[in-house]
Motif scaffolding. Sequence first.
Motif, short mmCIF file in Angstrom:
data_model
loop_
_atom_site.label_atom_id
_atom_site.label_comp_id
_atom_site.label_asym_id
_atom_site.label_seq_id
_atom_site.Cartn_x
_atom_site.Cartn_y
_atom_site.Cartn_z
N THR A 35 0.81 -1.12 0.13
CA THR A 35 -0.07 -0.02 -0.06
C THR A 35 0.88 1.19 0.01
N HIS A 36 0.44 2.15 -0.55
CA HIS A 36 0.97 3.61 -0.60
C HIS A 36 0.35 4.53 0.18
N TRP A 37 0.90 5.19 1.25
CA TRP A 37 0.59 6.29 2.13
C TRP A 37 1.57 7.43 2.63
N HIS A 38 1.40 8.71 2.33
CA HIS A 38 2.00 9.75 2.59
C HIS A 38 3.53 9.32 2.33
N ASN A 39 3.84 9.18 1.07
CA ASN A 39 5.08 9.03 0.42
C ASN A 39 5.88 7.80 1.06
N ARG A 40 5.15 6.72 1.46
CA ARG A 40 5.84 5.62 2.00
C ARG A 40 5.11 4.40 1.31
N ASP A 41 5.85 3.41 1.04
CA ASP A 41 5.47 2.15 0.77
C ASP A 41 5.27 1.13 1.82
N ASN A 42 4.29 0.67 2.14
CA ASN A 42 4.25 -0.43 3.32
C ASN A 42 3.85 -1.68 2.83
N VAL A 43 4.74 -2.75 3.03
CA VAL A 43 4.27 -4.32 2.44
C VAL A 43 4.01 -4.81 3.62
N THR A 44 2.96 -5.60 3.55
CA THR A 44 2.43 -6.59 4.53
C THR A 44 2.76 -7.78 4.01
N ILE A 45 3.34 -8.50 4.74
CA ILE A 45 3.98 -10.16 4.12
C ILE A 45 2.86 -10.99 5.24
N VAL A 46 2.31 -11.84 4.74
CA VAL A 46 1.58 -12.89 5.44
C VAL A 46 1.63 -14.31 5.19
N ALA A 47 1.78 -15.15 6.17
CA ALA A 47 2.03 -16.66 6.14
C ALA A 47 0.57 -17.29 6.35
N LEU A 48 0.19 -17.82 5.35
CA LEU A 48 -1.35 -18.74 5.16
C LEU A 48 -1.30 -20.18 5.33
N GLN A 49 -2.02 -20.58 6.11
CA GLN A 49 -2.55 -22.21 6.13
C GLN A 49 -3.63 -22.26 5.78
N GLY A 50 -3.82 -22.45 4.44
CA GLY A 50 -5.13 -22.53 3.81
C GLY A 50 -5.60 -20.93 3.51
N ILE A 51 -6.65 -20.75 4.28
CA ILE A 51 -7.19 -19.37 4.12
C ILE A 51 -7.01 -18.54 5.38
N THR A 52 -6.16 -19.23 6.48
CA THR A 52 -6.09 -18.70 7.63
C THR A 52 -4.84 -17.84 7.71
N ILE A 53 -4.69 -16.61 8.26
CA ILE A 53 -3.53 -16.04 8.32
C ILE A 53 -2.87 -16.65 9.78
N ILE A 54 -1.60 -17.04 9.46
CA ILE A 54 -0.99 -17.76 10.77
C ILE A 54 0.35 -17.00 11.15
N GLY A 55 0.68 -15.76 10.34
CA GLY A 55 1.67 -14.94 10.64
C GLY A 55 1.90 -13.83 9.91
N THR A 56 2.53 -12.66 10.21
CA THR A 56 2.66 -11.49 9.42
C THR A 56 4.04 -10.80 9.89
N VAL A 57 4.33 -9.90 8.96
CA VAL A 57 5.18 -9.01 9.09
C VAL A 57 5.31 -7.79 8.25
N ARG A 58 5.73 -6.61 8.66
CA ARG A 58 5.48 -5.66 7.78
C ARG A 58 6.84 -4.92 7.59
#
Length: 121
Positions: free
Chosen positions: A8-31
């Motif tokens: 996503t782009h917000w206020h001259n920044r790029d924010n990247v959200t990384i997700v680990a999925l088990q099926g359709i369940t989010i089991i981990g994240t980092v940004r």
Amino acid sequence: MTITSYTTHWHNRDNVTIVALQGITIIGTVRLDFHGEGKKECYLWNLHVSEDFRRRGIAKSLMQFAIMIARDRQVPTVELEWDKRDTPCEILDWYVRLGFTEKEIGSGNMLMVKELKGGNP
């Protein structure tokens, strides 16, 4: 397990959200937050793995994916903050094993920095 990301782009920044999925369940994240001139500064934050999925290498996989994205964007370093008041010391040791170095910034906080010139993710 699948790892994916979105930007996503917000206020001259790029924010990247990384997700680990088990099926359709989010089991981990980092940004990642890319900012500064040319978006060449990178701050890593909000690493989390669901309690039921810990100690399976998911956090390490998320970090490797994040470092790969940062390298692709040709940033020189990735930084994160570690607070020794509410984070176990073994987490600090884990970051060091991943190639981060410590720089104390006061009040029990550490700035952890990983140089991205070559090396392993």
